[in-house]
Motif scaffolding. Structure first.
Motif, PDB file in Angstrom:
ATOM      1  N   SER A  43       0.854  -1.192   0.000  1.00  0.00           N
ATOM      2  CA  SER A  43       0.000   0.000   0.000  1.00  0.00           C
ATOM      3  C   SER A  43       0.886   1.236   0.000  1.00  0.00           C
ATOM      4  O   SER A  43       1.841   1.320   0.758  1.00  0.00           O
ATOM      5  N   TYR A  44       0.586   2.131  -0.883  1.00  0.00           N
ATOM      6  CA  TYR A  44       1.354   3.369  -0.999  1.00  0.00           C
ATOM      7  C   TYR A  44       0.459   4.516  -0.533  1.00  0.00           C
ATOM      8  O   TYR A  44      -0.367   5.002  -1.288  1.00  0.00           O
ATOM      9  N   GLU A  45       0.600   4.897   0.718  1.00  0.00           N
ATOM     10  CA  GLU A  45      -0.225   5.961   1.270  1.00  0.00           C
ATOM     11  C   GLU A  45       0.664   7.126   1.672  1.00  0.00           C
ATOM     12  O   GLU A  45       1.857   6.975   1.889  1.00  0.00           O
ATOM     13  N   SER A  46       0.045   8.285   1.794  1.00  0.00           N
ATOM     14  CA  SER A  46       0.818   9.468   2.169  1.00  0.00           C
ATOM     15  C   SER A  46       1.209   9.448   3.646  1.00  0.00           C
ATOM     16  O   SER A  46       2.183  10.053   4.042  1.00  0.00           O
TER      17      SER A  46
END
Length: 155
Positions: A43-46
């Motif tokens: 998962s690429y989250e801020s």
């Protein structure tokens, strides 16, 4: 009788078996790097996420299983164990002369912590103490499997 013949065959092919296992370990390592840093479950989250409370995530999946699909629960619990069985096995194989359960487990834990911190730094997953617990359990199973196979084959 069959076990004795099997041991003789293993002894004769020991070098070829070891080379095959080292190649398999290299491929496993490449697959693990892909899976933990690049693969489809990343998962690429801020916002960087983390869990430092032991058994929080495990309890969440077990007590609130109606919120999650079987696949999500399986990957997060059983998958984290199964995926690291080979690491325990191969670390035992690589350091077989000094293969003690505690030393090998500590090395596996160090590798797992590096992976978790790497995921956190690169923001490609969740740094989760429960992953460390489950991954370590998988490594211990791998170490145990290595010891059982060694005992069967080499005695």
């Amino acid at each position: 009788m069959i076990l004795k013949q099997f041991r003789n065959l293993l002894h004769q092919k020991k070098e070829q078996i070891l080379i095959g296992l080292y190649i398999f370990f290299f491929l496993y390592s490449c697959l693990m790097i892909w899976e933990v840093f690049i693969g489809p479950y990343r998962s690429y989250e801020s916002i960087r996420r983390y869990n430092l409370y032991p058994f929080k995530t495990i309890t969440e999946f077990l007590l609130n299983n109606g919120k999650y699909t079987f696949e999500v629960i399986f990957i997060n619990l059983i998958g984290n164990i199964i995926t690291f069985i080979p690491l325990g096995f191969f670390i035992s194989l690589l350091f077989r002369k000094s293969c003690k359960l505690l030393n090998t487990s500590l090395l596996c834990i160090f590798i797992i912590i590096c992976i978790e911190i790497g995921q956190f730094i690169l923001n490609v997953g969740v740094l989760d103490i429960d992953d460390i617990i489950l991954n370590t359990l998988g490594c211990i199973l791998g170490i145990t499997i290595y010891k059982l196979i060694s005992k069967l084959c080499c005695e």
